[in-house]
Design an enzyme around this catalytic site. Structure first.
Site, PDB file in Angstrom:
ATOM      1  N   TYR A 162     -27.213  -8.367  16.493  1.00  0.00           N
ATOM      2  CA  TYR A 162     -28.218  -7.400  16.016  1.00  0.00           C
ATOM      3  C   TYR A 162     -29.092  -6.947  17.199  1.00  0.00           C
ATOM      4  O   TYR A 162     -29.315  -5.748  17.399  1.00  0.00           O
ATOM      5  CB  TYR A 162     -29.073  -8.049  14.922  1.00  0.00           C
ATOM      6  CG  TYR A 162     -30.197  -7.182  14.420  1.00  0.00           C
ATOM      7  CD1 TYR A 162     -29.932  -6.016  13.703  1.00  0.00           C
ATOM      8  CD2 TYR A 162     -31.539  -7.522  14.655  1.00  0.00           C
ATOM      9  CE1 TYR A 162     -30.971  -5.214  13.244  1.00  0.00           C
ATOM     10  CE2 TYR A 162     -32.573  -6.730  14.194  1.00  0.00           C
ATOM     11  CZ  TYR A 162     -32.284  -5.580  13.490  1.00  0.00           C
ATOM     12  OH  TYR A 162     -33.308  -4.798  13.036  1.00  0.00           O
ATOM     13  N   SER A 165     -27.203  -4.724  19.528  1.00  0.00           N
ATOM     14  CA  SER A 165     -27.022  -3.366  18.975  1.00  0.00           C
ATOM     15  C   SER A 165     -28.279  -2.525  19.168  1.00  0.00           C
ATOM     16  O   SER A 165     -28.203  -1.333  19.467  1.00  0.00           O
ATOM     17  CB  SER A 165     -26.632  -3.426  17.492  1.00  0.00           C
ATOM     18  OG  SER A 165     -27.725  -3.840  16.690  1.00  0.00           O
TER      19      SER A 165
HETATM   20  P1  NDP Z   1     -33.860  -2.287   4.291  1.00  0.00           P
HETATM   21  O1  NDP Z   1     -32.791  -3.305   4.104  1.00  0.00           O
HETATM   22  O2  NDP Z   1     -34.997  -2.251   3.331  1.00  0.00           O
HETATM   23  O3  NDP Z   1     -33.214  -0.838   4.403  1.00  0.00           O
HETATM   24  C1  NDP Z   1     -32.035  -0.635   5.121  1.00  0.00           C
HETATM   25  C2  NDP Z   1     -31.409   0.659   4.674  1.00  0.00           C
HETATM   26  O4  NDP Z   1     -30.187   0.857   5.415  1.00  0.00           O
HETATM   27  C3  NDP Z   1     -31.058   0.639   3.207  1.00  0.00           C
HETATM   28  O5  NDP Z   1     -31.407   1.873   2.626  1.00  0.00           O
HETATM   29  C4  NDP Z   1     -29.543   0.448   3.217  1.00  0.00           C
HETATM   30  O6  NDP Z   1     -28.950   1.091   2.111  1.00  0.00           O
HETATM   31  C5  NDP Z   1     -29.155   1.178   4.492  1.00  0.00           C
HETATM   32  N1  NDP Z   1     -27.837   0.767   4.972  1.00  0.00           N
HETATM   33  C6  NDP Z   1     -27.473  -0.438   5.479  1.00  0.00           C
HETATM   34  N2  NDP Z   1     -26.152  -0.437   5.748  1.00  0.00           N
HETATM   35  C7  NDP Z   1     -25.672   0.788   5.396  1.00  0.00           C
HETATM   36  C8  NDP Z   1     -24.390   1.408   5.413  1.00  0.00           C
HETATM   37  N3  NDP Z   1     -23.297   0.774   5.865  1.00  0.00           N
HETATM   38  N4  NDP Z   1     -24.271   2.677   4.958  1.00  0.00           N
HETATM   39  C9  NDP Z   1     -25.360   3.340   4.502  1.00  0.00           C
HETATM   40  N5  NDP Z   1     -26.596   2.814   4.462  1.00  0.00           N
HETATM   41  C10 NDP Z   1     -26.748   1.557   4.899  1.00  0.00           C
HETATM   42  O7  NDP Z   1     -34.407  -2.543   5.779  1.00  0.00           O
HETATM   43  P2  NDP Z   1     -35.517  -1.792   6.654  1.00  0.00           P
HETATM   44  O8  NDP Z   1     -36.120  -0.671   5.923  1.00  0.00           O
HETATM   45  O9  NDP Z   1     -36.377  -2.838   7.207  1.00  0.00           O
HETATM   46  O10 NDP Z   1     -34.596  -1.253   7.843  1.00  0.00           O
HETATM   47  C11 NDP Z   1     -34.663   0.061   8.352  1.00  0.00           C
HETATM   48  C12 NDP Z   1     -34.461   0.020   9.857  1.00  0.00           C
HETATM   49  O11 NDP Z   1     -35.543  -0.703  10.442  1.00  0.00           O
HETATM   50  C13 NDP Z   1     -33.182  -0.710  10.305  1.00  0.00           C
HETATM   51  O12 NDP Z   1     -32.563   0.008  11.340  1.00  0.00           O
HETATM   52  C14 NDP Z   1     -33.712  -2.040  10.828  1.00  0.00           C
HETATM   53  O13 NDP Z   1     -32.855  -2.586  11.820  1.00  0.00           O
HETATM   54  C15 NDP Z   1     -35.052  -1.611  11.389  1.00  0.00           C
HETATM   55  N6  NDP Z   1     -36.005  -2.703  11.575  1.00  0.00           N
HETATM   56  C16 NDP Z   1     -36.532  -3.394  10.506  1.00  0.00           C
HETATM   57  C17 NDP Z   1     -37.440  -4.420  10.717  1.00  0.00           C
HETATM   58  C18 NDP Z   1     -38.032  -5.204   9.597  1.00  0.00           C
HETATM   59  O14 NDP Z   1     -38.724  -6.236   9.866  1.00  0.00           O
HETATM   60  N7  NDP Z   1     -37.858  -4.824   8.345  1.00  0.00           N
HETATM   61  C19 NDP Z   1     -37.841  -4.817  12.076  1.00  0.00           C
HETATM   62  C20 NDP Z   1     -37.246  -4.021  13.112  1.00  0.00           C
HETATM   63  C21 NDP Z   1     -36.372  -3.006  12.862  1.00  0.00           C
HETATM   64  P3  NDP Z   1     -27.875   0.426   1.102  1.00  0.00           P
HETATM   65  O15 NDP Z   1     -28.122  -1.037   1.047  1.00  0.00           O
HETATM   66  O16 NDP Z   1     -28.128   1.172  -0.170  1.00  0.00           O
HETATM   67  O17 NDP Z   1     -26.567   0.800   1.715  1.00  0.00           O
END
Ligand code: NDP
Length: 279
Positions: A162, A165
């Site tokens: 992770y 990436s």
């Molecule tokens: P969530 O899990 O709440 O949201 C992640 C979103 O990504 C969901 O809507 C999910 O949709 C979507 N997603 C994941 N895999 C796929 C896929 N293969 N195809 C389409 N959609 C996908 O997490 P966050 O809101 O926290 O994450 C958002 C971003 O923030 C990410 O890039 C994460 O790495 C980054 N981030 C988050 C942190 C945190 O502490 N929360 C810290 C640092 C960075 P679904 O499941 O419906 O497919």
């Protein structure tokens, strides 16, 4: 007039967390939004949230799609262009930390875990950027990527793929920004720290453990000096700032850290020397 009036925005990963919050803020600020995720029920929750906040049905394009498939990416781009005629802003927000399928940790984590992680967090961003690029050249638009503070210099042995990436994503943001600014397209990113979203649940962590994690982090100044976990809108507001040319036009290829101070402390510094030495 709302600041994103007449703009069309694709926000990946908007069926939950940070992406959902960004979709709400963009739509409330006048944008047409394409919202998306794989989970139809959660995506519908986002749609209902927007509608309840007063956003009109015609300003929402809701697409269930897997972003790691070419077909899913095409659906996002094509339905957006068919409905709104253009794309002004791409928010590459979808992402996940994927646990090892065999439960392995550290250096024993499998190559399948590496591939799955890189595919959603890096490759899908590259592919979406390539597919949306002609539309952004036409509108002189913006890209905002969502990275993470784990891309930084600290080791991340448990979630090394992770972290890899996101480190690669930061380099992509910088390189892409310089390649695209010659056409008037801006690329930047946001690096969140600990934010309370569906992220831990998506890793398979139950609600109770997730809450325990946030409470622990927020109670220790060597983890989060601000002593509070971030909220999705803390990140979403910065995404909108970077997508708003009037406010951030001179920022090119940067990542703004939004982490309550986490990256500024190392464990050793968090302890008071006077207390430690009994002075
Ligand atoms: P969530 O899990 O709440 O949201 C992640 C979103 O990504 C969901 O809507 C999910 O949709 C979507 N997603 C994941 N895999 C796929 C896929 N293969 N195809 C389409 N959609 C996908 O997490 P966050 O809101 O926290 O994450 C958002 C971003 O923030 C990410 O890039 C994460 O790495 C980054 N981030 C988050 C942190 C945190 O502490 N929360 C810290 C640092 C960075 P679904 O499941 O419906 O497919």
């Amino acid at each position: 007039m709302p600041r994103f009036s007449g703009k069309t925005v694709i926000i990946t990963g908007s069926s939950n967390g940070i992406g959902r919050s960004a979709a709400l803020l963009f739509a409330q600020d006048g944008a047409n939004v394409t919202i998306t995720g794989r989970n139809a029920d959660r995506l519908e929750e986002t749609r209902q949230l927007l509608l309840k906040s007063g956003v009109s049905e015609k300003n929402i394009n809701s697409v269930v799609a897997d972003l790691t498939t070419s077909n899913g990416q095409d659906q996002l781009v094509n339905t957006t262009v068919n409905k709104y005629g253009k794309i002004d802003i791409l928010v590459n927000n979808a992402g996940a930390a994927i646990p090892d399928s065999q439960g392995a940790t550290g250096t024993d984590q499998g190559i399948d875990t590496y591939q799955k992680t890189l595919k959603i967090n890096l490759q899908s961003v590259i592919e979406m950027t390539q597919k949306v690029k002609p539309h952004l050249l036409a509108t002189k638009g913006e890209i905002v990527n969502v990275s993470s503070i784990v891309a930084g210099p600290q080791a991340q042995p448990e979630f090394m793929y992770y972290a890899i990436s996101k480190a690669a994503l930061d380099q992509y943001t910088r390189s892409c920004a310089i390649d695209l600014i010659q056409f008037g397209v801006r690329v930047n990113s946001v690096s969140p720290g600990v934010v309370a979203t569906g992220f831990n649940n998506a890793m398979g962590m139950p609600d109770e453990a997730t809450q325990k994690f946030y409470d622990f982090m927020a109670s220790r100044k060597e983890c989060i000096p601000a002593l509070v976990a971030g909220k999705p809108e803390d990140i979403a507001n910065v995404i909108l700032f970077l997508a708003d040319r009037k406010l951030s036009s001179f920022i090119i290829g940067q990542s703004i850290v939004v982490d309550g101070g986490t990256t500024l402390v190392m464990g050793a510094q968090a302890h008071n020397l006077n207390v430690l030495l009994g002075l």
